[in-house]
Scaffold this motif. Structure first.
Motif, PDB file in Angstrom:
ATOM      1  N   SER A   1       5.025  19.306   3.281  1.00  0.00           N
ATOM      2  CA  SER A   1       3.794  18.892   2.607  1.00  0.00           C
ATOM      3  C   SER A   1       3.024  20.057   1.992  1.00  0.00           C
TER       4      SER A   1
ATOM      5  N   GLY B   1       3.448  21.476  -0.827  1.00  0.00           N
ATOM      6  CA  GLY B   1       3.172  21.171  -2.228  1.00  0.00           C
ATOM      7  C   GLY B   1       1.972  20.254  -2.369  1.00  0.00           C
ATOM      8  N   THR B   2       1.899  19.235  -1.497  1.00  0.00           N
ATOM      9  CA  THR B   2       0.741  18.346  -1.477  1.00  0.00           C
ATOM     10  C   THR B   2      -0.530  19.115  -1.137  1.00  0.00           C
TER      11      THR B   2
ATOM     12  N   ALA C   1      -1.814  20.778  -4.187  1.00  0.00           N
ATOM     13  CA  ALA C   1      -2.384  19.823  -5.135  1.00  0.00           C
ATOM     14  C   ALA C   1      -3.754  19.333  -4.674  1.00  0.00           C
TER      15      ALA C   1
ATOM     16  N   THR D   1       3.063  14.162   2.636  1.00  0.00           N
ATOM     17  CA  THR D   1       3.280  14.483   1.227  1.00  0.00           C
ATOM     18  C   THR D   1       2.859  13.318   0.344  1.00  0.00           C
ATOM     19  N   SER D   2       3.283  12.131   0.727  1.00  0.00           N
ATOM     20  CA  SER D   2       2.919  10.944  -0.036  1.00  0.00           C
ATOM     21  C   SER D   2       1.425  10.662   0.045  1.00  0.00           C
TER      22      SER D   2
ATOM     23  N   PHE E   1      -0.591  13.478  -2.075  1.00  0.00           N
ATOM     24  CA  PHE E   1      -0.464  13.314  -3.521  1.00  0.00           C
ATOM     25  C   PHE E   1      -1.173  12.050  -3.990  1.00  0.00           C
TER      26      PHE E   1
ATOM     27  N   ASN F   1      -0.659  17.623  -9.927  1.00  0.00           N
ATOM     28  CA  ASN F   1       0.817  17.655  -9.982  1.00  0.00           C
ATOM     29  C   ASN F   1       1.392  19.051  -9.805  1.00  0.00           C
TER      30      ASN F   1
ATOM     31  N   ALA G   1       4.925  20.906  -6.731  1.00  0.00           N
ATOM     32  CA  ALA G   1       6.029  20.000  -6.393  1.00  0.00           C
ATOM     33  C   ALA G   1       7.266  20.755  -5.908  1.00  0.00           C
ATOM     34  N   SER G   2       7.492  21.961  -6.436  1.00  0.00           N
ATOM     35  CA  SER G   2       8.682  22.721  -6.063  1.00  0.00           C
ATOM     36  C   SER G   2       8.444  23.654  -4.870  1.00  0.00           C
TER      37      SER G   2
END
Length: 342
Positions: free
Chosen positions: A82, A84-85, A88, A150-151, A154, A261, A264-265
């Motif tokens: 998570s 990446g989340t 964001a 993560t879900s 985001f 966004n 993500a990577s």
């Protein structure tokens, strides 16, 4: 068998084991680093220039900070998908809070910057709190817990912004934390260096750092020796998210906008940087300085591929291949360790 022949056989055995010992001690990273430097130097004349290497260092700062946090999760035998989340959500919340404060108080520029950074880092760190509670107190798999967050993260970031970038932050924020420099070195590099020093002291000069290694090595034995394994796991995921949050605010300053966004990577890249640097997926093994070098290696490879004009789609293939290669090397390394003990 004579003494001389026995001595010769022992010498031959020692020479045969030398490559194994070098690989066990150094891992695959130094070999990959040499190969990358040679290949990209041949492909581009600009690769080894001082300006380009400084550019690599600047571009790798965000991944380096995230990878240092990811290392903590890996040391306990888990990982954090998570991150990446976290970047964001930190970017969105921080930018919105900063823009709102600046709009209400245009003269209080630094107060707006402080409130925005504080709000963003707290919001991102809360993802780590949720991950830590799920893993430490409810026994949820780190994979499932961080994947679920993560879900969630985001979704919250997209809900807050409607999928549009957040503008209106003070120009001073980007000028200082995104593009500012001192003695020719950009501000984010100083931030990453400070975090690296603090984490080094924490890991190798305090009992809490040893607790992380102990939990990753054998959680049951660590618990029997008096270590609070739940508190250690909780604090580990909080620190991982906090590090990603700092990177998120620095990246927001660099982009001069809050984005839902970005990042993500980061899960793949941060795990790849750690595994390439010799951090074991089983936990309990890994060095901070190697992880920093691993993140710089990922940045170096990406920079080299850009200079060589390799398409971005193929770059993701290379990165995934490096991760697989690093995991295979880790397996081979473990076998070598066992054979050398025998």
């Amino acid at each position: 068998m004579t003494v001389s022949s026995e001595s010769s056989a022992a010498s031959s055995s020692t020479l045969a084991d030398l490559p194994k010992k070098v690989f066990v001690r150094l891992g695959i990273l130094p070999f990959l680093l040499v190969i990358a430097v040679v290949v990209f130097t041949i492909l581009s004349d600009n690769f080894l220039t001082g300006r380009n290497l400084l550019n690599v260092l600047r571009q790798s700062v965000f991944l380096t900070i995230v990878s240092m946090g990811q290392m903590l999760a890996l040391l306990t035998g888990g990982f954090d998908l998570s991150v990446g989340t976290t970047l964001a959500l930190t970017s969105v919340v921080g930018a919105m809070a900063m823009a709102a404060t600046y709009a209400a108080m245009p003269d209080a520029v630094w107060l707006a910057i402080f409130i925005g950074c504080f709000a963003g880092i707290v919001a991102g760190t809360m993802i780590g709190v949720c991950n830590g509670i799920g893993v430490a107190f409810f026994g949820v798999s780190p994979f499932m817990m961080s994947l679920g967050m993560t879900s969630v993260g985001f979704g919250i970031a997209l809900f807050l912004t409607g999928g549009t970038p957040v503008y209106g932050m003070p120009q001073a924020f980007g000028d200082v934390f995104g593009f500012g420099s001192f003695l020719g070195i950009h501000t984010p590099i100083y931030v990453a260096a400070l975090l690296a020093v603090l984490l080094f002291v924490y890991l190798y000069r305090t009992p809490f750092g040893r607790y992380i290694y102990a939990v990753g090595g054998n959680a049951k034995a660590a618990g029997l020796s008096g270590i609070n394994t739940r508190a250690t796991l909780l604090w580990t995921y909080i620190m991982c998210a906090a590090m990603a949050s700092v990177a998120g605010m620095l990246l927001t300053a660099r982009l001069d906008t809050g984005e839902a966004n970005i990042g993500a990577s980061m899960p793949l890249e941060s795990i790849a940087a750690c595994v390439i640097a010799g951090v074991s997926l089983r936990g309990g093994v890994g060095r901070l300085e190697n992880v920093i070098l691993g993140a710089l290696f990922i940045g170096l490879v990406q920079n080299g591929m850009n200079l060589a004009r390799i398409e971005s789609y193929l770059q993701t293939v290379v990165l995934g291949g490096l991760l697989i290669l690093a995991v295979i090397a880790d397996q081979i390394r473990l076998r070598y360790v066992a054979s050398l003990k025998d």
